[in-house]
Enzyme design. Sequence first.
Site, PDB file in Angstrom:
ATOM      1  N   CYS A 177      55.615 -37.757   6.334  1.00  0.00           N
ATOM      2  CA  CYS A 177      55.037 -36.883   7.352  1.00  0.00           C
ATOM      3  C   CYS A 177      54.352 -37.769   8.214  1.00  0.00           C
ATOM      4  O   CYS A 177      54.204 -39.135   7.922  1.00  0.00           O
ATOM      5  CB  CYS A 177      53.931 -35.792   6.832  1.00  0.00           C
ATOM      6  SG  CYS A 177      52.698 -36.461   6.052  1.00  0.00           S
ATOM      7  N   THR A 178      53.412 -37.508   9.348  1.00  0.00           N
ATOM      8  CA  THR A 178      52.675 -38.379  10.263  1.00  0.00           C
ATOM      9  C   THR A 178      51.864 -39.124   9.703  1.00  0.00           C
ATOM     10  O   THR A 178      52.008 -40.541   9.420  1.00  0.00           O
ATOM     11  CB  THR A 178      52.232 -37.789  11.346  1.00  0.00           C
ATOM     12  OG1 THR A 178      53.018 -36.626  11.932  1.00  0.00           O
ATOM     13  CG2 THR A 178      51.730 -38.410  12.431  1.00  0.00           C
TER      14      THR A 178
END
Length: 325
Positions: A177-178
Amino acid sequence: MHKQLAAAFYRFVPLPDYQALRRPLLERAEALGLKGTVLLAPEGINGTLSGPQAGLQAWFDALAEDKRFEALMPRLSPVIGPPFLRLKVKLKREIISFGTDEIDPIRATGVHVPPEDWNALIEDPKTLLLDTRNRYEVATGTFRNAVDPGIDRFRDLPSYMDKALDPQRHKRVAMFCTGGIRCEKASAWLLTRGFEEVYQLQGGILNYLEKTPEQDSLWQGECFVFDERVTVGHGLQPGSHTSCRGCRRPLSPEDRRSPDYEEGVHCPYCKGENPAREARARARWRQVQLAEQRGLAHIGVSTEAQKSARSLERTTEDQGNRDPR
């Protein structure tokens, strides 16, 4: 003027006294001139603050006096203008909403894989690579051969994983994810479902793009970020995307060339959704242009920095309330 930085951070750690922490954290940040949003919950802390480097350092130094936060490692990045308008410290049920009480990321999560070891893991054909982000984030860029769950909210991911993933067929799952926080909960979820080999990218995509030379990278496209940059590329350099003023979706150069894009009003993704809002936005945008032609700032229209500030504030709150936009 002192250099302004933004600091994004999170830590899953038991905080039975999270309510009592709110006031001292708020007062200390106010005294140091910091802005942004901090979320506190029984499961930990999550937030983004901005201000001068010295003020941020002092706030995190004071926070680390509590041994529960010693291992907290904020990710710092320079910002253009003030990215936040206000300072808020809020109490929540979760520091990022997953919609279930069945997991405990404090107790067990997937194996954290540093960027230098990530390529070997995801190039192995036995590894299923899962992007845990929302569909509009995936559209700006992702890892080669990653599975897109096609979700609009992080809360939808557990349902997708239950339907699409099988511990008997998918022996090894790697996810990303980010910045890492979403994978903490997603990987914990898979472990409760009988998956034995679960891995996650340490520090998320941003850590990978910062530390991996572009010639060695398996990343394709740009990475959506929740600030005025909209997207970043390798070395965390600002990307080519902008943000729609109507729906806040990231827009590529191709999107902005579409006949359905009207600057300041709508984009190909939101055109026609709300005609009344579009009419107001069109009238307001005309006033902005007229004011710029006269060399004036249009009263009632936010500057780009203010728009970015509101976007960032909503994002951090959404992580605890619903999910990142």
